[in-house]
Design an enzyme around this catalytic site. Structure first.
Site, short mmCIF file in Angstrom:
data_model
loop_
_atom_site.label_atom_id
_atom_site.label_comp_id
_atom_site.label_asym_id
_atom_site.label_seq_id
_atom_site.Cartn_x
_atom_site.Cartn_y
_atom_site.Cartn_z
N GLU A 143 -17.17 -20.49 -9.72
CA GLU A 143 -17.62 -19.27 -9.01
C GLU A 143 -16.50 -18.27 -8.74
O GLU A 143 -16.06 -18.09 -7.60
CB GLU A 143 -18.31 -19.66 -7.70
N GLU A 312 -25.83 -25.63 -10.61
CA GLU A 312 -26.01 -26.14 -9.25
C GLU A 312 -27.37 -25.64 -8.78
O GLU A 312 -27.56 -24.45 -8.57
CB GLU A 312 -24.92 -25.60 -8.31
C1 GAL Z 1 -21.47 -23.40 -4.48
C2 GAL Z 1 -20.20 -24.00 -5.03
C3 GAL Z 1 -20.18 -25.48 -4.80
C4 GAL Z 1 -20.49 -25.79 -3.38
C5 GAL Z 1 -21.78 -25.15 -2.96
C6 GAL Z 1 -22.10 -25.37 -1.51
O1 GAL Z 1 -21.43 -22.06 -4.38
O2 GAL Z 1 -20.03 -23.76 -6.40
O3 GAL Z 1 -18.91 -25.99 -5.12
O4 GAL Z 1 -19.45 -25.34 -2.61
O5 GAL Z 1 -21.72 -23.78 -3.19
O6 GAL Z 1 -21.28 -24.64 -0.65
#
Ligand code: GAL
Length: 672
Positions: A143, A312
């Protein structure tokens, strides 16, 4: 095959637990995990001392259960030894304050030494795993994010503007530095748009908190700085891509953040084999409407005009300090199919097991902290079985869209710096148009102005204020050949480098739209302006262009204020096509009615003949087989009328004329 899996952090758990995790993953139908993207301190515990043994063992345990690996380079979390050695690597904020250690992303992508270390760790990983037959893809960093104002950035920015403008005179002219004696004599006088004497006090201020805006710099400088930082991030990404590419031909990706707009995602995506993104529809910071999520999916597909991956996908209640709502039964399945309907070809949930330590203790994954698989695990297991049966149909399928919404990061940055009105928000306007049209069951692409317009019957370019002659000519050619184009207030008001145009507004779009602005009204302090039209009555509460038609026909007029009776929305015939100019913002109902009129008049295909609230119907095609994905975002049954005969791909039943979709229910219907 569809990638179906989870983000896994074996380093957070005792090694004895790994085999059980891997077994439970396999039993849930999982065939992939993403690993290692924050594990730099373990992979290189000391400068130049690499340790892949623990990761090798974790991979071994996982692959024994048939699970393939997506490996992340760990550069979003640089180890303490590295930061202590080179503190210049820390990012610097607008006030010149260093953003220190303690979270993540604590680096400046322009720092040369950071670049070297990043390349080295990427190279070491790629070399170590290059012949590993179970590695299936690579993710760069995690990100990519916002701005930095450090000395490395300053030097790099000077070079960037030099490459762009060639001569300092050209830069002075394009930025208009004659204003307030900003004239630069040499490249090494160029500044970064950091804190200045006229700036307010809140670094994070945006359009909603204009009174403390940090955006008081020269607009040309501000816009170029955003472009520069975005380019620098893409360059940083490219350095890692090159290292990995030297060792392998596997797909390389980076996990983007949907609507996040600090970086030009079209540029970042260009260098990636596949785009992936992280989707959290409901967390401590807010809850997205289903159309906002769909729009993000469509944008992620539109970045390369190609299917994408979910890297994710929310799988539990989440937040850092507080938690958002717990996904209700059926919602994880609905979100999964929503992504798939809009083009996802991999579904990786975040995260496997909720972590007991770190700021993400509350960010729940599939398993709770105790490692027991409960409802969420059971639901995902059921999805796993279902999706593997459907993957032949879903993977490689295309979305069928006859309408496009154009997103421009340059335009976002320009508007964000000077939003015209305290309630104007470029991304919000795009959201309003997307939602209005999507709710009529029109399938959309969200893509760049560089995409091929000829495949669309309708192209919407809300508030496209930065225009070049080439863009205007492209729009003209599109409409001339029969396309329908929607422009709005604030279109064509600026040059590409953020100067106000000296042409009569809408500038380069004036002839195409067949209108010119007599004047405008920025609507403030709770005032509303009434609008009336054949499609009904409505209100504007942000902006009203008072239009003089020059060939166009008014389809809505103002009904209050001193410009009552003047044109508010117009349509102009141009060649074989038409241009709609929407001179004001409209409340949701009125924008719905206007876009309905446009959809009907332009004959834009809809996937359902009767608008059904909260129900998405996405048309797709795979090898000539058309199919419809129905997604019920309501927590109640919906009766869905259908045109024609279908077969339900999940159970083989024939469906004719109508179908009842369960609360949060999903159907994949093959056209028969
Ligand atoms: C995403 C990130 C993950 C984790 C998740 C929850 O944006 O890529 O590594 O941090 O948020 O905060």
């Amino acid at each position: 095959m569809m990638w179906f899996g989870v983000d896994y952090y074996p380093e957070h758990w005792p090694e004895e637990r790994w085999p059980l995790d891997a077994k439970m993953m396999r039993e849930a139908g999982m065939n992939t995990v993403r690993l290692a993207e924050f594990a730099w301190a373990l992979l290189e515990p000391e400068d130049g001392l690499y340790d892949f043994a623990w990761l090798d063992r974790a991979i071994e345990v996982l692959t024994r259960e048939g699970i393939q690996i997506i490996l992340g380079t760990p550069t979003a979390a640089a180890p303490k030894w590295l930061m202590d050695k080179y503190p210049d690597m820390y990012p610097v904020d607008i006030y010149g304050l260093t953003k220190g250690f303690g979270t993540r992303r604590h680096y400046c992508p322009n720092n040369k030494i950071y670049r070297q270390y990043s390349v080295l760790i990427a190279r070491r990983m790629a070399e170590h795993y290059k012949d590993h037959k179970h590695i299936v893809a690579w993710q760069i960093d995690n990100e990519f994010g916002g701005a930095c104002y450090c000395q490395s950035c300053l030097q790099a920015f000077r070079l960037w503007v030099r490459n762009k403008y060639g001569t300092i005179d050209k830069l002075n002219k394009e930025w208009g530095t004659v204003f307030w004696s900003h004239t630069y004599r040499h490249w090494d006088e160029i500044i970064l748009p950091a804190y200045s004497s006229s700036d307010g006090f809140s670094q994070n201020a945006g359009a909603q908190q204009l009174l403390s805006t940090p955006y008081n710099h020269n607009p040309g400088l501000l816009l170029d700085y955003q472009r520069f930082f975005s380019d620098a991030t893409a360059e940083y990404q490219r350095l890692q891509i090159e290292e990995i590419r030297a060792c392998t031909n596997l797909p390389i990706t980076h996990n983007l953040m949907g609507h996040f707009s600090e970086l030009d995602y079209f540029d970042l995506a260009r260098d990636l084999d596949v785009v992936c993104w992280d989707n959290y529809p409901n967390n401590m910071w807010g809850k997205s409407s289903y159309t906002q999520v769909s729009m993000a999916h469509d944008l992620m597909r539109g970045l390369k005009n190609k299917n994408f991956w979910m890297m994710e996908q929310q799988s539990g209640p989440c937040g850092w300090h507080m938690m958002g709502d717990t996904p209700e039964p059926g919602q994880l399945r609905l979100w999964t199919y929503q992504a798939v309907a809009h083009g996802a070809e991999a579904m990786v949930y975040f995260r496997w097991r909720s972590c007991t330590v770190g700021i993400e203790q509350y960010w729940h994954g599939i398993l709770d902290h105790d490692g027991i698989g409960r409802r969420r695990y059971r639901e995902i297991k059921a999805i796993g079985a279902e999706i593997s049966a459907l993957s032949g149909l879903l993977v490689g399928s295309d979305n069928v869209s006859s309408a496009a919404l154009i997103k421009s990061y340059d335009n976002f940055w320009s508007h964000r710096g000077q939003p015209h009105n305290v309630n104007f928000n470029y991304n919000g306007l795009l959201d309003a148009y997307y939602s209005a049209v999507a709710k009529q069951h029109v399938n959309l692409d969200v893509t760049s102005v560089e995409s091929d317009f000829s495949k669309y019957k309708l192209v919407m370019m809300p508030a496209f204020n930065l225009v070049t002659e080439a863009i205007a000519a492209k729009c003209e050619a599109y409409v001339e050949q029969g396309g329908a184009l929607v422009l709005t207030f604030r279109s064509g008001t600026r040059t590409w480098n953020n100067q106000m145009t000296t042409l009569t507004v809408p500038g380069l779009f004036k002839q195409l739209a067949g209108v010119e602005l007599e004047e405008f009204d920025s609507v403030n302090f709770g005032r509303t302006v009434r609008v009336q039209s054949a499609f009904g009555e409505g209100t504007a509460s942000v902006w009203c262009d008072v239009l003089k038609t020059d060939g166009a026909e008014a389809i809505a007029t103002y009904a209050s204020h001193y410009y009552a009776g003047e044109a508010a929305v117009t349509v102009n015939s141009f060649g074989k096509g038409r241009v709609y100019y929407v001179g004001c913002d409209l409340d949701e109902a009125a924008l719905g009615a206007l876009t309905e009129l446009i959809v009907k008049k332009e004959g834009i295909p809809t996937t359902l003949s009767v608008p059904t609230n909260g129900l998405e119907a996405i048309e797709k095609v795979k090898d000539g087989q058309a199919f419809l994905m129905l997604l019920n975002h309501n927590n109640e049954h919906v009766e869905c009328p259908l045109n024609g005969i279908y077969e339900d791909a999940m159970n083989g039943t024939k469906v004719k004329d109508r179908i009842t979709v369960a609360p949060y229910g999903v159907h994949v219907l093959l056209k028969r």
